[in-house]
Design an enzyme around this catalytic site. Structure first.
Site, PDB file in Angstrom:
ATOM      1  CD  GLU A   1      -2.696  -0.962   1.793  1.00 45.82           C
ATOM      2  OE1 GLU A   1      -3.681  -2.286   1.911  1.00 45.82           O
ATOM      3  OE2 GLU A   1      -2.940  -0.273   3.254  1.00 45.82           O
TER       4      GLU A   1
ATOM      5  CD  GLU B   1      -3.934  -5.974   3.107  1.00 48.72           C
ATOM      6  OE1 GLU B   1      -3.111  -6.570   3.011  1.00 48.72           O
ATOM      7  OE2 GLU B   1      -4.795  -5.467   3.817  1.00 48.72           O
TER       8      GLU B   1
END
Length: 541
Positions: free
Chosen positions: A199, A318
């Site tokens: 991220e 994810e």
């Protein structure tokens, strides 16, 4: 001799125990094009994550992680091992928010290797943490014993410095990663793929790295992998960026890293909102919300790869539904499987090869309970998908209400097809006709517009070469919540509770069998897998 038959599967309805609904009947037809595959998934599509969060990780005055971290997970639990072994080959992605603060305790380290500690000035409120090689040894013995396929998320901030806001700059120091990979190879540990960063793409979550730096880092990392694995028969894949999709940033990453560098483009999904949102349940049962922007997301990721990096494939690296550890009394209950399996179905239709669930253990969205490792309902949903849904994705046309979600794959490891039906309606019973290999045209023919169902009945579909020889069976797996409670942590399969056996084994997932022309009973607010082994789909042969 082959017979022309139009095969109808009638779906009627039994009410959920303990719940009263006024039922409506709705007649519909699904048309399955068995002549070609519209997409393909990986053999090991189902994936689950293991995270780094220590017990001190808290959200909304709740601390739901316990000892579920890679650094303290009880690897000696028989039920944990059996839950993974039930898949035979479960893909496990190691990573999460803290992965870009993990130092590997090998080689010449410039800083001490100590465990995560709470700190106000650390990323996500924690200091850097350490992966000791003794623990890495333990983890690999466990992965080998359970048949897990390992994806490892690497620290992409090592050596960098914090700039303004979320931005980090400076050169990535690859020496710790290279030393860690050398140790891994020297021990003979099988890592299927290495993922770079978590991220950090685009605006980032907590931290961000510019696409220019990221693209250059991937070139460096690809060379490291080539050098470390130069004498190995198999070479691991390179995955990135493990962030939230932003079209311009993702396209630029392909351009800057160049052809053949990035093997898999990974992106994350938390489309249900924060874990404490009171609208979680209503969103999960809203077909418009389930499709929402997510259908477009899968399309856009697929298009970005086709246009800018056709050598790569797409993974959902994810996805936990609700972010910040999931929704208490939602993510670990039956109702979450409506979202979860629908995500499997939608993503598959756009060539998503792998879908990683956050998490195998930990938070409220764990597939297994963190203290006992007893499976939650979504575990069984994932296991059934893994066993029944094959690589080939088939196209479906339907005139059904939006509350009946339908996905069709070639069956896994056998002939025929498997249909996933998700009934989001509280009261509607669907009578569904199924036809094979018919391309339905819904416009008027001559001067008379024919109904959808009349069009189907006028066509021919093939349902097995010997449809008239004996009594043909189909297999049915009907999933419902215990006592009709959508927030039950007990999932029922064909009316029986799914719970570990007295000997601590994962229960057998046995179907009920019926003749192909007999009715199929599916409850409102329930999920069914229907296996048609004699349904002739040339694309699946």
């Amino acid at each position: 001799m082959s017979y022309n038959v139009c095969f109808l599967v009638f779906l009627s309805c039994l009410l959920l125990p303990g719940v009263t609904f006024a039922t409506n009947m709705e007649q519909t037809t699904i048309v399955i094009d068995g002549t070609r595959q519209i997409a393909e998934i990986d053999e090991n599509f189902v994936c689950a994550t293991l995270d780094w969060w220590p017990p001190e990780k808290c959200n909304y005055d709740q601390c739901p992680w316990g000892y579920a971290s890679l650094i303290n997970l009880n690897l000696s639990s028989p039920l944990l091992a059996k839950a993974i072994q039930a898949f035979k080959t479960l893909r496990i992605r190691i990573g999460g928010s803290l992965q870009d603060q993990v130092i590997y305790d090998v080689g010449d380290l410039k800083t001490p290797c100590t465990q995560f500690k709470k700190t106000d000035d650390g990323l996500f409120g924690f200091s850097e943490g350490c992966l000791y090689m003794e623990r890495w040894d333990e983890l690999n013995r466990f992965f080998h014993a359970t048949g897990a396929i390992v994806t490892f998320g690497l620290n992409a901030l090592y050596g960098r410095e914090k700039l303004r806001g979320n931005a980090w700059g400076g050169e990535w120091d690859h020496t710790n990663t290279q030393d860690f990979m050398n140790y891994t190879v020297s021990k003979g540990y099988a890592v299927d793929s290495w993922e770079f960063g978590n991220e950090l793409s685009g605006s980032g979550i907590g931290a961000s790295v510019s696409v220019e730096l990221y693209g250059n880092d991937l070139i460096v990392l690809k060379d490291v992998i080539k050098n470390v694995y130069k004498t190995s028969q198999t070479k691991p894949l390179l995955l990135a960026p493990g962030g939230f999709y932003e079209e311009k940033w993702y396209s630029e990453l392909f351009r800057l890293s160049g052809p053949g560098v990035l093997d898999v483009m990974t992106h994350h999904i938390y489309n249900l909102g924060p874990g404490n949102d009171p609208k979680l349940v209503s969103r999960i049962l809203d077909p418009k919300y389930l499709s929402g922007s997510v259908t477009g997301l899968f399309k856009n990721v697929e298009r970005t790869i086709q246009e800018h990096g056709p050598w790569a494939s797409a993974w959902v690296g994810e996805a936990g539904g609700a972010f910040n550890s999931g929704g208490r009394e939602v993510s670990e209950t039956f109702i979450n499987s409506f979202w979860y399996l629908d995500q499997f179905g939608m993503s598959s239709m756009h060539n998503t090869k792998v879908y990683c669930r956050q998490a195998l253990v930990g938070g409220f969205y764990g597939l297994l309970e963190k203290e006992t490792f007893v499976p939650n309902p979504d575990y069984y949903s994932a296991l059934l998908w893994h066993r029944l849904m094959g690589k080939g994705v088939l196209g479906v046309q339907t005139n059904a209400s939006e509350y009946l979600r339908t996905y069709v794959h070639c069956s896994k490891g056998r002939a025929g097809i498997t249909i996933l039906l998700i009934n989001l309606s509280k009261q509607t019973t669907f009578t569904v006709g199924v036809s094979n290999g018919v391309k339905v045209v819904l416009q008027a023919e001559s001067t008379k517009r024919r109904s959808f169902l009349e069009t189907i009945k006028s066509k021919v579909s093939w349902v097995g070469k010997k449809a008239s020889d004996g009594y043909l069976n189909r297999e049915e797996y009907h999933l419902s919540p215990k006592d009709g409670d959508l927030r039950s942590k007990i999932m029922m399969l064909n009316g029986d509770p799914l719970e570990p056996t007295v000997t601590g084994d994962i229960p057998k997932l046995e179907p009920v069998r019926h003749g192909v022309k007999s009715p199929v009973y599916i409850n409102p607010l329930s999920i069914s897998f229907i296996v048609l082994p004699t349904f002739d789909a040339p694309a699946c042969s």
